[in-house]
Design a protein around this motif. Structure first.
Motif, PDB file in Angstrom:
ATOM      1  N   ASN A   1      64.210  53.395  70.462  1.00 58.84           N
ATOM      2  CA  ASN A   1      64.436  54.241  71.625  1.00 58.84           C
ATOM      3  C   ASN A   1      65.458  53.548  72.524  1.00 58.84           C
ATOM      4  O   ASN A   1      65.220  52.437  73.013  1.00 58.84           O
ATOM      5  CB  ASN A   1      63.119  54.456  72.383  1.00 58.84           C
ATOM      6  CG  ASN A   1      63.240  55.543  73.433  1.00 58.84           C
ATOM      7  OD1 ASN A   1      64.243  55.655  74.120  1.00 58.84           O
ATOM      8  ND2 ASN A   1      62.186  56.339  73.573  1.00 58.84           N
ATOM      9  N   THR A   2      66.608  54.186  72.726  1.00 55.42           N
ATOM     10  CA  THR A   2      67.686  53.540  73.481  1.00 55.42           C
ATOM     11  C   THR A   2      67.303  53.272  74.937  1.00 55.42           C
ATOM     12  O   THR A   2      67.859  52.374  75.569  1.00 55.42           O
ATOM     13  CB  THR A   2      68.959  54.398  73.439  1.00 55.42           C
ATOM     14  OG1 THR A   2      68.678  55.704  73.978  1.00 55.42           O
ATOM     15  CG2 THR A   2      69.459  54.545  72.013  1.00 55.42           C
ATOM     16  N   LYS A   3      66.334  54.024  75.463  1.00 51.88           N
ATOM     17  CA  LYS A   3      65.898  53.788  76.832  1.00 51.88           C
ATOM     18  C   LYS A   3      65.252  52.407  76.995  1.00 51.88           C
ATOM     19  O   LYS A   3      65.269  51.827  78.094  1.00 51.88           O
ATOM     20  CB  LYS A   3      64.914  54.864  77.270  1.00 51.88           C
ATOM     21  CG  LYS A   3      65.533  56.238  77.475  1.00 51.88           C
ATOM     22  CD  LYS A   3      64.492  57.233  77.961  1.00 51.88           C
ATOM     23  CE  LYS A   3      65.118  58.606  78.222  1.00 51.88           C
ATOM     24  NZ  LYS A   3      64.099  59.591  78.690  1.00 51.88           N
ATOM     25  N   ALA A   4      64.701  51.899  75.906  1.00 54.40           N
ATOM     26  CA  ALA A   4      64.047  50.591  75.964  1.00 54.40           C
ATOM     27  C   ALA A   4      65.050  49.448  75.981  1.00 54.40           C
ATOM     28  O   ALA A   4      64.714  48.335  76.406  1.00 54.40           O
ATOM     29  CB  ALA A   4      63.096  50.436  74.776  1.00 54.40           C
ATOM     30  N   PHE A   5      66.270  49.725  75.525  1.00 56.62           N
ATOM     31  CA  PHE A   5      67.274  48.672  75.416  1.00 56.62           C
ATOM     32  C   PHE A   5      68.600  49.163  76.000  1.00 56.62           C
ATOM     33  O   PHE A   5      69.552  49.468  75.259  1.00 56.62           O
ATOM     34  CB  PHE A   5      67.458  48.258  73.952  1.00 56.62           C
ATOM     35  CG  PHE A   5      66.170  47.886  73.265  1.00 56.62           C
ATOM     36  CD1 PHE A   5      65.449  46.776  73.666  1.00 56.62           C
ATOM     37  CD2 PHE A   5      65.676  48.649  72.215  1.00 56.62           C
ATOM     38  CE1 PHE A   5      64.259  46.425  73.037  1.00 56.62           C
ATOM     39  CE2 PHE A   5      64.497  48.314  71.581  1.00 56.62           C
ATOM     40  CZ  PHE A   5      63.783  47.195  71.998  1.00 56.62           C
ATOM     41  N   PRO A   6      68.683  49.265  77.307  1.00 53.12           N
ATOM     42  CA  PRO A   6      69.903  49.801  77.941  1.00 53.12           C
ATOM     43  C   PRO A   6      71.145  48.948  77.686  1.00 53.12           C
ATOM     44  O   PRO A   6      72.264  49.447  77.781  1.00 53.12           O
ATOM     45  CB  PRO A   6      69.543  49.822  79.432  1.00 53.12           C
ATOM     46  CG  PRO A   6      68.403  48.871  79.578  1.00 53.12           C
ATOM     47  CD  PRO A   6      67.649  48.938  78.296  1.00 53.12           C
ATOM     48  N   ASP A   7      70.955  47.679  77.346  1.00 57.05           N
ATOM     49  CA  ASP A   7      72.096  46.801  77.061  1.00 57.05           C
ATOM     50  C   ASP A   7      72.442  46.743  75.580  1.00 57.05           C
ATOM     51  O   ASP A   7      73.283  45.941  75.163  1.00 57.05           O
ATOM     52  CB  ASP A   7      71.801  45.380  77.571  1.00 57.05           C
ATOM     53  CG  ASP A   7      71.632  45.337  79.084  1.00 57.05           C
ATOM     54  OD1 ASP A   7      72.305  46.134  79.763  1.00 57.05           O
ATOM     55  OD2 ASP A   7      70.815  44.535  79.560  1.00 57.05           O
ATOM     56  N   GLY A   8      71.800  47.583  74.778  1.00 57.25           N
ATOM     57  CA  GLY A   8      72.062  47.604  73.338  1.00 57.25           C
ATOM     58  C   GLY A   8      70.838  47.207  72.542  1.00 57.25           C
ATOM     59  O   GLY A   8      70.133  46.258  72.905  1.00 57.25           O
ATOM     60  N   GLY A   9      70.581  47.940  71.495  1.00 60.28           N
ATOM     61  CA  GLY A   9      69.385  47.718  70.698  1.00 60.28           C
ATOM     62  C   GLY A   9      69.602  46.780  69.534  1.00 60.28           C
ATOM     63  O   GLY A   9      70.681  46.206  69.364  1.00 60.28           O
ATOM     64  N   PRO A  10      68.578  46.610  68.702  1.00 62.89           N
ATOM     65  CA  PRO A  10      68.658  45.709  67.548  1.00 62.89           C
ATOM     66  C   PRO A  10      69.704  46.182  66.538  1.00 62.89           C
ATOM     67  O   PRO A  10      69.910  47.379  66.348  1.00 62.89           O
ATOM     68  CB  PRO A  10      67.254  45.770  66.960  1.00 62.89           C
ATOM     69  CG  PRO A  10      66.696  47.077  67.429  1.00 62.89           C
ATOM     70  CD  PRO A  10      67.280  47.307  68.779  1.00 62.89           C
ATOM     71  N   LYS A  11      70.330  45.207  65.897  1.00 58.55           N
ATOM     72  CA  LYS A  11      71.367  45.507  64.898  1.00 58.55           C
ATOM     73  C   LYS A  11      70.990  45.045  63.496  1.00 58.55           C
ATOM     74  O   LYS A  11      71.539  45.529  62.521  1.00 58.55           O
ATOM     75  CB  LYS A  11      72.687  44.842  65.295  1.00 58.55           C
ATOM     76  CG  LYS A  11      73.228  45.261  66.663  1.00 58.55           C
ATOM     77  CD  LYS A  11      73.550  46.737  66.717  1.00 58.55           C
ATOM     78  CE  LYS A  11      74.137  47.138  68.068  1.00 58.55           C
ATOM     79  NZ  LYS A  11      74.306  48.610  68.189  1.00 58.55           N
TER      80      LYS A  11
END
Length: 362
Positions: free
Chosen positions: A142-152
């Motif tokens: 969920n992108t809301k949980a990681f506003p600075d970028g999610g796991p890659k």
């Protein structure tokens, strides 16, 4: 006497008429729902329009192996083309229940002249199995949980400090142990070699221990999107089609992480003694050509099994969304893909599942 003769003659005519009608039809077995609907739109309706062949559907692929066995043993084969998972298809083929496929004589070449046998994605064909689609189990967040970028990467899924929050994993050892080894530094192409050893299995379970207390386990495909949408988890393993539906049809702020997606193959088989082999060949030639496999992606987010089909994938029929970024086989998405090894799990599954269940309860 004359009346009896007339009735007998009428019955014979009706039987012949029914047989002729049957000869001009195909019974196709698939999974139902949106998946069968995508086949209907992409293959069946155009084939009927072109040839006049009537196509009847039975949504019984979840019992395809048992169904083919019983029909062949009874000498009464009523299914003509059956949609099966690759592992079950291989078992049925080994048991002599299926017709062997002559790829280059039965199936259409790619537009550039590449023979069919060379146009399907590597390691997806079988002696009795024509690949149709690839689907993936992968991670989404969920992108809301990681506003600075999610796991890659898979390693990021294990990084609770950089990417905090609860994870959701399917309540089975399959795929989870492979991903655990990758997170622990095992190269993608060595995963099953390592997992086949006691040391490798110990290593995978030890890696799972690191996130065990931060996992909600799922056992139905609808659960991961719901858990992500409700904010109960930040990252979840899921089927790519389920996440696509949530993104496009429900406007959920989800992102797929394609690193080390585990892909599986679904496709067509032909039971022995169908009595309609020429018509079946015509259908398979049409339904598995480059354009038709690309057309199926208009209706569902599963990737065509032909390499030549991938560049032809267009937009979603209902919404106009570009489907290319949602295909497991698209460039970038498929770079680190891992083919789920059904043979490995056939050999090791019972013992590992027993250990996994004990590990869960400990």
């Amino acid at each position: 006497m004359l009346k009896q003769l007339a009735l007998t003659t009428a019955a014979s005519v009706m039987a012949i008429t029914a047989a002729v009608a049957q000869d001009d039809s195909l019974t196709i077995v698939s999974w139902g729902g949106a998946y069968s609907e995508s086949q209907l739109k992409a293959y069946d309706e155009p084939f009927t329009e072109k040839t006049g062949t009537k196509i009847f559907h039975e949504d019984k692929s979840n019992q395809a192996l048992a169904g083919i066995r019983s029909q062949v043993e009874a000498g009464n084969v009523t299914w003509d083309v059956v949609d099966m998972l690759q592992a079950d298809a291989q078992r049925a083929c080994d048991e002599g229940l299926l017709v062997e496929i002559d790829f280059d004589n039965w199936l259409a070449k790619a537009p550039d002249g590449t023979p069919a046998s060379e146009d399907f994605i590597e390691n997806t064909t079988g002696d009795c199995f024509v690949p149709q689609i690839l689907y993936a189990t992968m991670f989404a967040y969920n992108t809301k949980a990681f506003p600075d970028g999610g796991p890659k990467t898979i390693a990021d899924v294990w990084d609770l400090e950089k990417f905090p929050g609860t994870r959701s994993l399917e309540k089975i050892p399959q795929k989870n142990l492979e991903w655990a080894l990758i997170a622990d530094g095992v190269p993608h192409d060595e995963v099953y070699t390592v997992l086949a050893t006691q040391e490798g299995q110990d290593r995978a379970f030890a890696k799972l221990d690191e996130i065990k207390d931060h996992v909600i386990w799922w056992d139905a495909g609808a659960q991961p999107p719901q858990l992500l949408a409700d904010g109960e988890v930040t990252i979840a393993s899921a089927y790519n089609g389920r996440i696509f539906n949530a993104q496009v049809n429900e406007n959920q702020p989800f992102e797929i992480m394609w690193d080390a997606q585990m892909f599986e193959v679904d496709g067509w088989v032909v039971p022995v003694e169908t009595g309609k082999l020429d018509l079946i060949k015509d259908y398979l030639n049409f339904a598995t050509d480059t354009q038709r496999l690309a057309d199926q992606a208009k209706y569902i987010a599963y990737a065509p099994a032909r390499k030549s089909s991938v560049p032809l994938v267009g937009t979603h029929e209902a919404t106009g969304v570009d489907m290319k970024p949602h295909m497991p086989t698209s460039p970038g998405n498929f770079d680190t893909a891992i083919r789920f090894d059904v043979e490995f799990w056939a050999d090791y599954g019972d013992a590992i599942e027993e250990r996994f269940n004990a590990w869960l309860s400990s």
